[in-house]
Write an enzyme that holds these catalytic residues in place. Structure first.
Site, PDB file in Angstrom:
ATOM      1  N   CYS A  12       0.873  -1.165   0.000  1.00 19.84           N
ATOM      2  CA  CYS A  12       0.000   0.000   0.000  1.00 19.84           C
ATOM      3  C   CYS A  12       0.916   1.222   0.000  1.00 19.84           C
ATOM      4  O   CYS A  12       2.112   1.098   0.243  1.00 19.84           O
ATOM      5  CB  CYS A  12      -0.854  -0.030   1.262  1.00 19.84           C
ATOM      6  SG  CYS A  12      -2.330   0.954   1.155  1.00 19.84           S
ATOM      7  N   CYS A  88      -3.992  -0.962  -2.619  1.00 17.19           N
ATOM      8  CA  CYS A  88      -4.473   0.388  -2.912  1.00 17.19           C
ATOM      9  C   CYS A  88      -4.170   0.729  -4.362  1.00 17.19           C
ATOM     10  O   CYS A  88      -3.169   0.285  -4.917  1.00 17.19           O
ATOM     11  CB  CYS A  88      -3.915   1.424  -1.940  1.00 17.19           C
ATOM     12  SG  CYS A  88      -2.227   1.917  -2.173  1.00 17.19           S
ATOM     13  N   CYS A  96       7.145  -0.644  -9.014  1.00 18.73           N
ATOM     14  CA  CYS A  96       7.576  -1.408  -7.850  1.00 18.73           C
ATOM     15  C   CYS A  96       9.023  -1.840  -8.004  1.00 18.73           C
ATOM     16  O   CYS A  96       9.521  -1.966  -9.120  1.00 18.73           O
ATOM     17  CB  CYS A  96       6.709  -2.664  -7.693  1.00 18.73           C
ATOM     18  SG  CYS A  96       5.000  -2.328  -7.265  1.00 18.73           S
TER      19      CYS A  96
END
Length: 166
Positions: A12, A88, A96
């Site tokens: 998140c 989220c 990432c």
């Protein structure tokens, strides 16, 4: 035959509520079969007190829960993840890190209860709603026949779990 323990990272942005709740839920309900972690791209630095209160009220362990950066899990000495699940929408759209072990990933977007405005009751309801969605999705995840699904089928199941509301 002994089943493997799967490592799951919940991502998140702030790592203060949704991912923390998911970590606690999966660690308790999936004990022995799953080991859950959570992290954020821009961690808040503290766990939201409403998340802690809800977890404790629901009899989930909160010891050791902390807001942390996802970079902790992108190092060579970090636990190798089997699954990385974003909870989220903001984190799902971010670039990432490259996770060691190339884990399977899916998006399980959940409304951010930490962003809820209004009365104490409205905020409590937002946390309860997020908790229920996460609990339901995690329950579905835990019963997947991991050893019987090929990668494509497993990814399809993970993605479809992300569409379950409650």
């Amino acid at each position: 035959m002994l089943k493997p323990t799967y490592n799951v990272l919940f991502i998140c942005t702030g790592n203060s509520a949704r991912s923390i709740m998911a970590e606690a839920i999966l660690n308790q309900l999936g004990a022995g079969r799953f080991r859950a972690y959570s992290a954020g791209s821009h961690p808040a630095g503290a766990v939201n007190p409403n998340a802690i209160e809800l977890l404790e009220r629901s009899h989930f362990k909160t010891t050791g829960l902390r807001s942390k950066n996802w970079s902790e899990f992108a190092t060579s000495d970090a636990p190798v993840m089997d699954f990385v699940l974003t909870v989220c929408d903001k984190a799902a759209g971010e670039v990432c890190p490259v996770w060691p072990g190339q884990p399977m990933s899916a998006h399980w977007g959940v409304e951010d209860p930490a962003a809820a405005k209004g009365s104490e009751e409205a905020i409590r309801r937002a946390f309860n709603d997020s908790f229920m969605v996460l609990s339901r999705r995690i329950s579905l995840f835990m019963v997947l026949p991991m050893d019987k699904l090929d990668k494509l089928a497993l990814h399809k199941e993970l993605t479809s779990i992300g569409q379950v509301k409650s």
